[in-house]
Enzyme design. Structure first.
Site, mmCIF file in Angstrom:
data_model
loop_
_atom_site.group_PDB
_atom_site.id
_atom_site.type_symbol
_atom_site.label_atom_id
_atom_site.label_comp_id
_atom_site.label_asym_id
_atom_site.label_seq_id
_atom_site.Cartn_x
_atom_site.Cartn_y
_atom_site.Cartn_z
ATOM 1 N N ARG A 232 0.788 -0.621 0.108
ATOM 2 C CA ARG A 232 0.029 -0.144 0.203
ATOM 3 C C ARG A 232 1.130 0.851 0.120
ATOM 4 N NH1 ARG A 232 -3.532 -2.833 -1.389
ATOM 5 N NH2 ARG A 232 -5.208 -2.866 -0.788
ATOM 6 N N GLU A 261 -4.024 7.123 -4.650
ATOM 7 C CA GLU A 261 -3.919 6.118 -6.339
ATOM 8 C C GLU A 261 -5.574 6.479 -6.605
ATOM 9 O OE1 GLU A 261 -4.246 2.021 -5.958
ATOM 10 O OE2 GLU A 261 -1.803 1.859 -5.131
ATOM 11 N N HIS A 279 -0.670 0.312 -9.465
ATOM 12 C CA HIS A 279 -0.907 -0.913 -9.275
ATOM 13 C C HIS A 279 -2.098 -2.928 -9.802
ATOM 14 C CE1 HIS A 279 -3.401 -1.530 -4.823
ATOM 15 N NE2 HIS A 279 -3.070 -2.744 -5.457
HETATM 16 C C1 8YV Z 1 -6.765 -5.492 -5.124
HETATM 17 C C2 8YV Z 1 -4.938 -5.639 -3.955
HETATM 18 O O1 8YV Z 1 -7.516 -6.372 -5.524
HETATM 19 O O2 8YV Z 1 -5.872 -7.499 -3.054
HETATM 20 C C3 8YV Z 1 -4.960 -5.871 -2.162
HETATM 21 O O3 8YV Z 1 -5.008 -5.692 -1.696
HETATM 22 O O4 8YV Z 1 -4.508 -4.489 -3.578
HETATM 23 C C4 8YV Z 1 -5.868 -5.373 -5.360
HETATM 24 O O5 8YV Z 1 -5.329 -7.326 -5.479
HETATM 25 C C5 8YV Z 1 -7.371 -3.940 -5.993
HETATM 26 O O6 8YV Z 1 -6.991 -3.036 -5.411
HETATM 27 C C6 8YV Z 1 -8.204 -4.908 -6.254
HETATM 28 O O7 8YV Z 1 -9.184 -3.143 -6.975
#
Ligand code: 8YV
Length: 321
Positions: A232, A261, A279
């Site tokens: 993150r 983001e 991302h």
């Molecule tokens: C999310 C992610 O799926 O799984 C997570 O925590 O960061 C990604 O794989 C993504 O943000 C979906 O929009």
């Protein structure tokens, strides 16, 4: 009289598999498609029993859904969902662990190599016609490097496992030492940053980990250091990182995630010693379908009385029967 079907709210446009799975089975409402979302919430809020989300859910929203039982999050990271608030209200939160572990670990390794060996920069060099004039400048190397992992959870372990085959030393920092791994533990992030050349951030987001990677950690990583973040954006002080990259305090950064983001600060994007991705850690057809299926399976399992399949730590499932 037959029981009315359970009603579900999709907070935003979801993966097609989620969008289709509930039609004909449950009453499905789509907030993103409502001409007046406020009016829709006021009308259907009390009937909603499950929420499918990929994004923020706060206490104020939960309070508009007084009979909510389940929040099914699309993604393993659920820092945008107030899981403690859900627990207080007796709502179960689920996420999508395991099904994306390998995909994100693969991408992390790709980012390590791309950043260290400057693969996107070399591609641009060729396309821009520089090659006939001079070879691409020599780069840093993974040879003889130590790699540090911040957060040795499921994805951190999968990254470490892949790194083993690259013949590098592996160190880690997390809440506690893990007895079943052969890697070197550091009880502080600063200690880890001092010991390694490449620091891979793969710990959960949220208030507890906000700006863990700050100016002091970057300084400790040093002028040969590379920062990789697939977790993150909130874990890294982006302004401190930009300053460190500009000053040469560290050598480079490979980032799949950002603080705000989908907005990336222009001064970060202007730097040549970065590889920046929108991302995409889990963003393959295969893995996004598997994540979507797990969202659906959690909801169906819940409504069929079998409990959630993958509840998060804050809302563990204890069957009453
Ligand atoms: C999310 C992610 O799926 O799984 C997570 O925590 O960061 C990604 O794989 C993504 O943000 C979906 O929009």
């Amino acid at each position: 009289m037959a029981e009315a079907p359970a009603e579900i709210l999709l907070l935003r446009k979801m993966h097609p598999l989620v969008e289709k799975a509930f039609d004909g089975r449950y009453g499905v409402h789509r907030l993103a498609e409502a001409a007046d979302p406020e009016a829709l919430l006021a009308e259907i809020g009390p009937r909603i029993r499950a929420l499918c989300v990929g994004g923020a859910v706060d206490g104020a929203l939960m309070d508009r859904l007084p009979n909510l039982e389940l929040i099914a999050n699309f993604g393993v990271g659920y820092d945008a969902v107030d899981a403690a608030g859900a627990r207080q209200r007796g709502i179960v939160v689920t996420n999508t662990p395991d099904v994306l572990t390998d995909e994100v670990a693969d991408l992390a390794l790709g980012l390590v190599l791309a950043t260290l060996r400057r693969i996107p920069q070399a591609d641009r060099y060729l396309r821009d016609g520089h090659w006939p004039k001079a070879p691409f400048p020599l780069t840093a190397s993974l040879r003889g490097r130590r790699v540090g992992i911040l957060g040795l959870g499921r994805i951190g372990r999968a990254i470490a496992h892949r790194l083993e085959s690259f013949g590098v030393e592996i160190d880690y920092h997390g809440r506690s030492r893990q007895a079943d791994v052969p890697y070197t533990y550091h009880d502080t992030l600063l200690g880890l940053a001092r010991a390694v050349h490449i620091l891979i951030v793969v710990a959960p987001g949220g208030a507890d980990t906000r700006n863990l990677v700050n100016a002091a950690v970057l300084e400790a990583l040093g002028p040969e250091g590379i920062l990789i973040n697939v977790a993150r954006g909130t874990l890294v002080d982006e302004a401190a990182l930009t300053a460190a990259l500009r000053a040469g305090t560290i050598l480079g950064a490979g980032l799949d995630v950002f603080e705000n983001e989908p907005h990336v600060p222009a001064d970060l994007a202007a730097l040549d010693n970065t590889v920046l991705l929108p991302h995409v850690g889990s963003a393959s057809e295969h893995t996004r379908a598997a994540m979507a299926q797990l969202v659906v399976d959690n909801v169906v399992s819940w409504f069929e009385g079998r409990g959630p399949l993958t509840p998060v730590a804050e809302t563990p499932w204890r069957p009453t029967a």
